[in-house]
Design an enzyme around this catalytic site. Sequence first.
Site, PDB file in Angstrom:
ATOM      1  N   THR A 294     -99.292 -15.381 -47.246  1.00 47.06           N
ATOM      2  CA  THR A 294    -100.729 -15.130 -47.207  1.00 47.06           C
ATOM      3  C   THR A 294    -101.377 -15.699 -45.953  1.00 47.06           C
ATOM      4  OG1 THR A 294    -100.811 -15.182 -49.631  1.00 47.06           O
ATOM      5  CG2 THR A 294    -102.899 -15.427 -48.458  1.00 47.06           C
TER       6      THR A 294
ATOM      7  N   ALA B 262     -87.925 -21.579 -46.529  1.00 51.82           N
ATOM      8  CA  ALA B 262     -88.210 -22.735 -45.681  1.00 51.82           C
ATOM      9  C   ALA B 262     -89.348 -23.574 -46.232  1.00 51.82           C
ATOM     10  CB  ALA B 262     -88.535 -22.268 -44.265  1.00 51.82           C
ATOM     11  N   ASP B 263     -90.379 -22.927 -46.791  1.00 57.50           N
ATOM     12  CA  ASP B 263     -91.501 -23.693 -47.330  1.00 57.50           C
ATOM     13  C   ASP B 263     -91.068 -24.570 -48.487  1.00 57.50           C
ATOM     14  OD1 ASP B 263     -90.975 -21.380 -48.827  1.00 57.50           O
ATOM     15  OD2 ASP B 263     -93.066 -21.094 -49.401  1.00 57.50           O
TER      16      ASP B 263
ATOM     17  N   GLY C 192     -96.621 -18.589 -44.176  1.00 58.01           N
ATOM     18  CA  GLY C 192     -96.475 -18.142 -45.540  1.00 58.01           C
ATOM     19  C   GLY C 192     -96.808 -16.676 -45.688  1.00 58.01           C
TER      20      GLY C 192
END
Length: 258
Positions: A10, A109-110, A8
């Site tokens: 972060t 994608a997440d 991600g």
Amino acid sequence: MLLAADVGNTNVVFALFDGETLRGRWRIATDPRRTGDEYAVWLLQLLEIEGVGRDAITQIVFASVVPRADHNLTVLSEKYFGITPIFAGQGDAAWRFQIDVDQPSSLGADRALNILAAHQKYGGDLIVIDFGTATKFEAIDFTGAYKGGSIAPGINLSLDALVGKTAKLPRIAIRAPESDSVIGKNTEEQMLIGVFWGYVAMMEGIVARMKAEIGRPAKVVATGGLAILFDEATDIFDHVDADLTIEGLRIVARQASS
């Protein structure tokens, strides 16, 4: 065993699956400059603590919204595990559900992993809320098709903007206010009320509008690091599933090998 990683903006979350059982989960700050060697020093120690040798890893899958990190993760996989990794959404791991939006290739994608896992785990019409750097709202119909959604700044991003663009407001940590009152008595309390309850109101408002637009009963699934915090402040969640994204990675890996 399956080694999976959700990259991600972060954090990078690594997960280890033994069949369908989640054996371990580890988090490291996202840094596109981190080399495959640096990942290996950190990750191999954690696997050793878990009692897992590198030879036990038979499949590796990544999902990434940070393209600059992809090469170094591939180096990690090939150099230290001798495995060519699968990237979710590509090749044999392409999405196997309908993406009913104007630009299907723009779906991160997440987000796709959350859609896939939520449909397989909970079924029916769904709204998935993922609390990350950005907060994403996804609408999924009963067939598993992605119908669209919305994106809002994450609560920490909103707080950073508030503090960064003002001269005198202090930095505070996000937490639930001590009472339900929205009339604060000091600056820090007023900031916390504004950010926290303002965010809850935004979230409840968007979900209400999405349900009205869907027109059928829809379950709400919350995931991401702050989902548990907000679960205590609202009754809109039907399920809180911290492992939804990495469960999606397991499903993608299984589909790619079938």
